[in-house]
Design a protein around this motif. Structure first.
Motif, mmCIF file in Angstrom:
data_model
loop_
_atom_site.group_PDB
_atom_site.id
_atom_site.type_symbol
_atom_site.label_atom_id
_atom_site.label_comp_id
_atom_site.label_asym_id
_atom_site.label_seq_id
_atom_site.Cartn_x
_atom_site.Cartn_y
_atom_site.Cartn_z
ATOM 1 N N THR A 1 61.309 81.912 13.435
ATOM 2 C CA THR A 1 60.970 82.000 14.856
ATOM 3 C C THR A 1 62.100 81.455 15.719
ATOM 4 O O THR A 1 62.126 81.687 16.921
ATOM 5 C CB THR A 1 59.691 81.191 15.155
ATOM 6 N N GLN A 2 63.038 80.742 15.072
ATOM 7 C CA GLN A 2 64.190 80.186 15.786
ATOM 8 C C GLN A 2 65.346 80.069 14.801
ATOM 9 O O GLN A 2 65.153 79.707 13.642
ATOM 10 C CB GLN A 2 63.836 78.804 16.342
ATOM 11 N N VAL A 3 66.543 80.390 15.275
ATOM 12 C CA VAL A 3 67.749 80.268 14.454
ATOM 13 C C VAL A 3 68.757 79.442 15.235
ATOM 14 O O VAL A 3 69.045 79.718 16.396
ATOM 15 C CB VAL A 3 68.338 81.661 14.101
ATOM 16 N N LEU A 4 69.284 78.410 14.573
ATOM 17 C CA LEU A 4 70.283 77.540 15.178
ATOM 18 C C LEU A 4 71.577 77.675 14.392
ATOM 19 O O LEU A 4 71.560 77.638 13.162
ATOM 20 C CB LEU A 4 69.822 76.084 15.141
ATOM 21 N N ALA A 5 72.698 77.834 15.082
ATOM 22 C CA ALA A 5 73.998 77.953 14.424
ATOM 23 C C ALA A 5 74.819 76.719 14.749
ATOM 24 O O ALA A 5 74.596 76.050 15.756
ATOM 25 C CB ALA A 5 74.722 79.209 14.885
ATOM 26 N N LYS A 6 75.786 76.423 13.893
ATOM 27 C CA LYS A 6 76.641 75.260 14.144
ATOM 28 C C LYS A 6 77.440 75.476 15.419
ATOM 29 O O LYS A 6 77.678 76.605 15.831
ATOM 30 C CB LYS A 6 77.540 74.989 12.951
ATOM 31 N N HIS A 7 77.883 74.389 16.030
ATOM 32 C CA HIS A 7 78.514 74.523 17.339
ATOM 33 C C HIS A 7 80.035 74.448 17.326
ATOM 34 O O HIS A 7 80.664 74.749 18.317
ATOM 35 C CB HIS A 7 77.950 73.495 18.317
ATOM 36 N N ASP A 8 80.658 74.026 16.252
ATOM 37 C CA ASP A 8 82.117 74.093 16.207
ATOM 38 C C ASP A 8 82.574 74.280 14.768
ATOM 39 O O ASP A 8 81.788 74.258 13.839
ATOM 40 C CB ASP A 8 82.782 72.894 16.881
ATOM 41 N N GLU A 9 83.843 74.415 14.589
ATOM 42 C CA GLU A 9 84.402 74.789 13.297
ATOM 43 C C GLU A 9 84.196 73.724 12.219
ATOM 44 O O GLU A 9 84.074 74.033 11.051
ATOM 45 C CB GLU A 9 85.899 75.042 13.475
ATOM 46 N N ASN A 10 84.135 72.464 12.602
ATOM 47 C CA ASN A 10 84.056 71.390 11.623
ATOM 48 C C ASN A 10 82.651 70.838 11.420
ATOM 49 O O ASN A 10 82.426 70.057 10.520
ATOM 50 C CB ASN A 10 84.977 70.233 12.039
ATOM 51 N N TYR A 11 81.712 71.204 12.255
ATOM 52 C CA TYR A 11 80.384 70.605 12.203
ATOM 53 C C TYR A 11 79.471 71.341 11.240
ATOM 54 O O TYR A 11 79.399 72.553 11.233
ATOM 55 C CB TYR A 11 79.740 70.601 13.588
ATOM 56 N N VAL A 12 78.755 70.569 10.431
ATOM 57 C CA VAL A 12 77.655 71.082 9.619
ATOM 58 C C VAL A 12 76.520 70.088 9.797
ATOM 59 O O VAL A 12 76.734 68.876 9.698
ATOM 60 C CB VAL A 12 78.044 71.196 8.125
ATOM 61 N N ALA A 13 75.320 70.563 10.078
ATOM 62 C CA ALA A 13 74.177 69.678 10.275
ATOM 63 C C ALA A 13 74.045 68.734 9.084
ATOM 64 O O ALA A 13 74.254 69.150 7.944
ATOM 65 C CB ALA A 13 72.906 70.500 10.447
ATOM 66 N N PRO A 14 73.707 67.477 9.316
ATOM 67 C CA PRO A 14 73.618 66.513 8.217
ATOM 68 C C PRO A 14 72.677 66.959 7.101
ATOM 69 O O PRO A 14 72.967 66.769 5.923
ATOM 70 C CB PRO A 14 73.101 65.242 8.897
ATOM 71 N N GLU A 15 71.550 67.571 7.472
ATOM 72 C CA GLU A 15 70.602 68.042 6.467
ATOM 73 C C GLU A 15 71.216 69.154 5.629
ATOM 74 O O GLU A 15 71.045 69.211 4.414
ATOM 75 C CB GLU A 15 69.312 68.561 7.118
ATOM 76 N N VAL A 16 71.945 70.045 6.288
ATOM 77 C CA VAL A 16 72.589 71.150 5.575
ATOM 78 C C VAL A 16 73.674 70.608 4.655
ATOM 79 O O VAL A 16 73.778 71.004 3.492
ATOM 80 C CB VAL A 16 73.182 72.170 6.581
ATOM 81 N N GLN A 17 74.483 69.668 5.155
ATOM 82 C CA GLN A 17 75.542 69.090 4.331
ATOM 83 C C GLN A 17 74.960 68.374 3.119
ATOM 84 O O GLN A 17 75.471 68.510 2.009
ATOM 85 C CB GLN A 17 76.401 68.118 5.159
ATOM 86 N N ALA A 18 73.880 67.637 3.311
ATOM 87 C CA ALA A 18 73.241 66.937 2.189
ATOM 88 C C ALA A 18 72.711 67.934 1.168
ATOM 89 O O ALA A 18 72.844 67.730 -0.048
ATOM 90 C CB ALA A 18 72.120 66.041 2.700
ATOM 91 N N ALA A 19 72.112 69.025 1.637
ATOM 92 C CA ALA A 19 71.591 70.049 0.733
ATOM 93 C C ALA A 19 72.722 70.721 -0.031
ATOM 94 O O ALA A 19 72.604 70.977 -1.244
ATOM 95 C CB ALA A 19 70.789 71.090 1.512
ATOM 96 N N LEU A 20 73.828 71.002 0.647
ATOM 97 C CA LEU A 20 74.977 71.617 -0.021
ATOM 98 C C LEU A 20 75.576 70.671 -1.063
ATOM 99 O O LEU A 20 75.899 71.090 -2.181
ATOM 100 C CB LEU A 20 76.035 72.010 1.007
ATOM 101 N N ASP A 21 75.701 69.404 -0.705
ATOM 102 C CA ASP A 21 76.238 68.414 -1.653
ATOM 103 C C ASP A 21 75.338 68.299 -2.877
ATOM 104 O O ASP A 21 75.819 68.232 -4.009
ATOM 105 C CB ASP A 21 76.381 67.048 -0.979
#
Length: 167
Positions: free
Chosen positions: A134-154
């Motif tokens: 129902t909602q999609v949020l994209a990162k706002h700059d080249e170096n930023y990844v949401a903390p939750e996303v970064q933790a999931a990727l790690d």
């Protein structure tokens, strides 16, 4: 006079009213019930408005709630973005490099939405395991990844490395 009659007589004064210590106990009990009711209402309101974050791995392991809204985040899988004929519906996959979740979104995507970029989508899983966003949020700059996303990727990278070492 029996013991029961004496107790009753102690509770009620000569004028038929309740003694002050019993009134005080009654007020304290009513106050506690009131406070408990308020706390219960606040916790219920907070619990129903909180939206939890899950990685694609959590979703595929059925750790995400069924029938309730939640957020899933990761990277938009390269080559997975397909636009519907209506111009508003978009189909894409979100991955944490270990698992992938199919997502359908109808609406205007953020300008920074792109393949192989970070994304967080809010919505529910349908009966077929497709995430209806129902909602999609994209990162706002080249170096930023949401903390939750970064933790999931790690976490996914660690799991993949551990699995590779086992083989």
């Amino acid at each position: 006079m029996s013991a029961e009659q004496e107790t009753t007589q102690e509770t009620v004064t000569a004028s038929g009213s309740i003694k002050s210590r019993h009134k005080r106990f009654l007020w304290i009990a009513v106050g506690l019930v009131f406070v408990v009711a308020i706390v219960a209402l606040v916790l219920n309101a907070l619990g129903s408005s909180i939206t939890y974050f899950y990685s694609p791995t959590d979703v595929m392991q059925n750790k995400a709630p069924q029938g309730r809204a939640f957020r899933v985040g990761g990277m938009v899988e390269g080559g997975s973005v397909v636009r519907g004929t209506d111009g508003l519906t978009v189909y894409f996959n979100v991955t944490d490099t270990a698992e992938t979740v199919s997502v359908v979104y109808t609406g205007i995507l953020p300008d920074l939405f792109a393949e192989e970029k970070g994304v967080v989508a809010q919505g529910k899983l349908d009966d077929h395991g497709v995430f209806q966003a129902t909602q999609v949020l994209a990162k706002h700059d080249e170096n930023y990844v949401a903390p939750e996303v970064q933790a999931a990727l790690d976490e996914a990278h660690k799991a993949r490395a551990a699995e590779t070492l086992k083989q």
